[in-house]
Design a protein around this motif. Structure first.
Motif, PDB file in Angstrom:
ATOM      1  N   ILE A 225       0.705  -6.373  -7.695  1.00  0.00           N
ATOM      2  CA  ILE A 225      -0.190  -5.400  -8.324  1.00  0.00           C
ATOM      3  C   ILE A 225       0.716  -4.324  -8.915  1.00  0.00           C
ATOM      4  CG2 ILE A 225      -2.145  -3.841  -8.006  1.00  0.00           C
ATOM      5  CD1 ILE A 225      -2.720  -6.818  -7.390  1.00  0.00           C
TER       6      ILE A 225
ATOM      7  N   SER B  24     -10.426  -7.428  -1.271  1.00  0.00           N
ATOM      8  CA  SER B  24      -9.358  -7.518  -2.248  1.00  0.00           C
ATOM      9  C   SER B  24      -8.422  -6.336  -2.060  1.00  0.00           C
ATOM     10  CB  SER B  24      -9.947  -7.543  -3.665  1.00  0.00           C
ATOM     11  OG  SER B  24      -8.930  -7.752  -4.627  1.00  0.00           O
ATOM     12  N   TYR B  25      -7.514  -6.166  -3.037  1.00  0.00           N
ATOM     13  CA  TYR B  25      -6.537  -5.084  -2.944  1.00  0.00           C
ATOM     14  C   TYR B  25      -7.135  -3.718  -3.228  1.00  0.00           C
ATOM     15  CZ  TYR B  25      -6.443  -5.344  -8.058  1.00  0.00           C
ATOM     16  OH  TYR B  25      -6.802  -5.334  -9.381  1.00  0.00           O
TER      17      TYR B  25
ATOM     18  N   GLU C 146       2.310  -1.052  -7.218  1.00  0.00           N
ATOM     19  CA  GLU C 146       3.386  -1.013  -6.221  1.00  0.00           C
ATOM     20  C   GLU C 146       4.737  -0.648  -6.830  1.00  0.00           C
ATOM     21  OE1 GLU C 146       4.594  -5.272  -4.905  1.00  0.00           O
ATOM     22  OE2 GLU C 146       2.603  -5.468  -5.798  1.00  0.00           O
TER      23      GLU C 146
END
Length: 338
Positions: free
Chosen positions: A278, A59-60, A281
């Protein structure tokens, strides 16, 4: 040395988390080094993204390791400081996770002013959830006067803020929530229309509520709610994809035909903008503006917020499980200490 009570990830869940996936233990916290502070947690934020961090899937962000403290934003009191930027007695926004005490670098903390707003709001409307709404709406949704916005999970910390900001920008707002109590709250805080997604005729109610179609759909949920929304999107509609909580506990693909080709077809034929994001950012670009504008809106009564407060760190696992099932009403926080 200070003894801290903490909740760690005992095992990775298969499907919905259970209490057995968590473990309470104690650990000794060392004294802070130069540039660090000793913190006592006052409030802990519980948020849907934590379910993803319990998984080892890519995932991120990196997953929480089994045996490690569960992640989470906190509001904490500084018990001891070895940094000039933070003083003993300050209340700060930190990222200490599910524990009563922590030692953290001072440069990662934001000192809060309790005279401006209750400090718990730094975990909600004046924190990451509020900023998520602000950034996703301003940079992707871009509401214009007279447009129609639909947001799901509309009584949550993100969803309720999305609707109220869109209203300030002149848009018509439709909120989707679960149950009569939540629907009534959306009407109280100024949504133009509030709809219960549990109603048997939900799709028909939604279509009737948007006679001119939908220009912005702020996606927090996915699942059957999204399926009802997508046929109603106008040409050039914008879809900020913030979360998909309906799918977080899934253990396989949904039953039925593959809907992806039809979804791509809508993106093409209606010239849709579908953009996942997200909030981090946008921090460098937007966070100062967010603190200023949202602070003014909250202080002036233009943006309302609701907190669902549970008491004691030990209550966190059950409260978190309930949040994933939609049992919370408002921003979910744990009051860890007075």
């Amino acid at each position: 040395m200070v003894e801290s009570t903490r909740i760690v990830l005992a095992s990775r869940p298969a499907g919905a988390p259970t209490p057995e996936n968590f473990r309470i233990e104690t650990a000794e916290i060392p004294a802070p080094a130069e540039g660090e502070v000793l913190l006592r947690t006052l409030y802990l934020s519980l948020d849907p993204y934590m379910r993803g961090r319990m998984s080892s899937a890519k995932s991120y962000a990196e997953p929480v390791e089994v045996g490690a403290v569960m992640v989470g934003a906190t509001v904490a009191e500084v018990l001891e400081s070895r940094a000039p930027s933070v003083s003993k007695g300050d209340v700060v926004l930190a990222y200490s996770g599910w524990q009563t005490h922590d030692v953290a670098p001072a440069h990662g903390l934001r000192v809060l002013d309790p005279a401006k707003a209750p400090v718990s709001t730094a975990l909600g409307v004046l924190g990451m959830p509020g900023f998520t709404a602000y950034a996703g709406l301003s940079r992707i949704g871009k509401p214009q006067p007279g447009e129609t916005l639909v947001v799901a999970a509309a009584t949550g910390a993100v969803g309720s803020t999305v609707g109220q900001i869109a209203k300030i920008k002149g848009a018509r707002t439709v909120g989707i929530a679960g149950g009569p109590r939540k629907v009534a709250y959306l009407n109280e805080i100024g949504f133009d229309v509030a709809i219960d997604h549990r109603a048997p005729d939900f799709a028909e109610q939604l279509a009737a509520a948007v006679p001119d179609g939908i220009d912005i759909y702020f996606e927090n949920v996915g699942g059957s709610v999204a399926e009802a929304v997508y046929p109603l999107l106008n040409n050039y509609a914008r879809v900020p994809v913030c979360g998909l909580i309906a799918n977080y506990n899934a253990t396989g693909v949904p039953a039925g035909p593959d809907r992806l080709p039809a979804f791509y077809g809508r993106i093409l034929t209606k010239s849709l903008t579908v953009r996942g994001f997200i909030q981090s950012e946008f921090v460098r670009e937007l966070y100062p503006d967010f603190l200023r504008e949202m602070g003014e809106w909250v202080a002036g009564g233009r943006v309302h917020y609701l907190e669902d407060v549970v008491h004691g760190l030990a209550a966190a696992p059950e409260a978190f499980i309930g949040m994933l099932e939609g049992r919370n009403f408002g921003k979910l926080v744990v009051r860890v200490a007075d």
